[in-house]
Design a protein around this motif. Sequence first.
Motif, mmCIF file in Angstrom:
data_model
loop_
_atom_site.group_PDB
_atom_site.id
_atom_site.type_symbol
_atom_site.label_atom_id
_atom_site.label_comp_id
_atom_site.label_asym_id
_atom_site.label_seq_id
_atom_site.Cartn_x
_atom_site.Cartn_y
_atom_site.Cartn_z
ATOM 1 N N CYS A 241 19.008 -40.791 31.072
ATOM 2 C CA CYS A 241 19.654 -39.848 31.987
ATOM 3 C C CYS A 241 19.028 -40.039 33.370
ATOM 4 C CB CYS A 241 19.474 -38.408 31.511
ATOM 5 S SG CYS A 241 20.221 -38.083 29.892
ATOM 6 N N ARG A 257 15.279 -39.392 32.474
ATOM 7 C CA ARG A 257 14.877 -38.397 31.485
ATOM 8 C C ARG A 257 15.653 -38.608 30.189
ATOM 9 N NH1 ARG A 257 15.419 -32.765 34.501
ATOM 10 N NH2 ARG A 257 14.454 -32.026 32.564
ATOM 11 N N ALA A 260 19.232 -34.332 25.569
ATOM 12 C CA ALA A 260 18.966 -33.395 24.477
ATOM 13 C C ALA A 260 19.399 -34.024 23.156
ATOM 14 C CB ALA A 260 19.710 -32.089 24.726
ATOM 15 N N CYS A 265 22.889 -34.780 28.889
ATOM 16 C CA CYS A 265 21.838 -35.057 29.866
ATOM 17 C C CYS A 265 21.436 -33.781 30.596
ATOM 18 C CB CYS A 265 22.317 -36.095 30.883
ATOM 19 S SG CYS A 265 22.260 -37.798 30.275
ATOM 20 N N PRO A 266 20.175 -33.691 31.035
ATOM 21 C CA PRO A 266 19.749 -32.537 31.820
ATOM 22 C C PRO A 266 20.591 -32.391 33.096
ATOM 23 C CG PRO A 266 17.856 -33.829 31.126
ATOM 24 C CD PRO A 266 19.068 -34.640 30.790
ATOM 25 N N GLN A 267 20.675 -31.161 33.570
ATOM 26 C CA GLN A 267 21.452 -30.897 34.778
ATOM 27 C C GLN A 267 20.937 -31.758 35.937
ATOM 28 O OE1 GLN A 267 21.504 -26.782 35.899
ATOM 29 N NE2 GLN A 267 23.066 -27.054 37.472
#
Length: 332
Positions: A241, A257, A260, A265-267
């Motif tokens: 990510c 990164r 999850a 992917c993280p914001q």
Amino acid sequence: MGNEHRLLTLLICLVLGGGLTAAVLGATRAAGPRAGAHSAHPPPGDQVDIRDVPRGAEVAPAAGPDASAGSVSVDCGRGEEGHYNEDNLVVSPGLRAGAHHTHAYVGNLSTDAMSDDASLDAAATSCRGGDRSTYYWPVLRRLDRPGARPHEGSAGHGNTGEILPETSVSVEFRGNPVSKVVPMPRFLRAMTGDAVAYTAGSDADVRARWGCSGFPDRSTTRYPRCPEGDRVTRTLVFPSCWNGLDTASPGQRSHLRFPAANGVCPQGTFPVPELRVSLGYEVPPGVPVALDSFPEQRHSPKTDHAMFVNVMTEAQMSRVVDCLNQGRACRT
């Protein structure tokens, strides 16, 4: 009298000093050579019979309607060129022997601490399709044989023994289960795993999984003891990510990164192709092995890690992305 007094004082100091020195030397010799040095052998608790590891094969998230379900295998050989050094271009660029242990490479044949984007772009590669990216990881050694070849003694710091050559190296890119992927930027730096996991006090960044080729449904963070005929395996998955801005970051943790567990992917990040490096080794039953590490890390298998620099051309990366997003299985 003054001179005689000073001479007597000096004589007493010399006698006492000599006795203290002898005591220190005696204690050092009693402790053996290199007293205080860490053993080349990992602690016994770092090993496990693979048959004692519970079954639990990795279950991938179900692919959604927008998934990029393809895969791309990149044939970069098995390190037959003998490309080793004690450098780490991703973590400590410009510092010779900055890793304090030996890395094995496939892909770009020029990679060392002094490499830069231009030198990587101009170098030869072991990858059949012309990918000049560099893929590397710490060597694995067998401890029942002394190392006599180059790079088997140059790392120091308790990293000793004969380097085990990889009998299989798989470099694979996968997509994302919930989204299409976007291209990696050229010269992106990436790492996975935690080289200081033994002393970190947390397994948060431990990523490598060890196993045996005959037990694909079992994996561990310890050294596996495999039945005769099975290969010892290492699997290292990279974060996928990207923040859309940087090709590197301090500590190499924030610009890339991990998604999850469900693949999201993280914001503020975007899914890029997920790199997986899988390694196999022929290890005779009962032969002790150890991963190269920093001395204080005691060769812990949890410290396994790998690095990557993307040197694919835009056209090469576009082909990877298209294959993943179209759900095809491709080879280069």
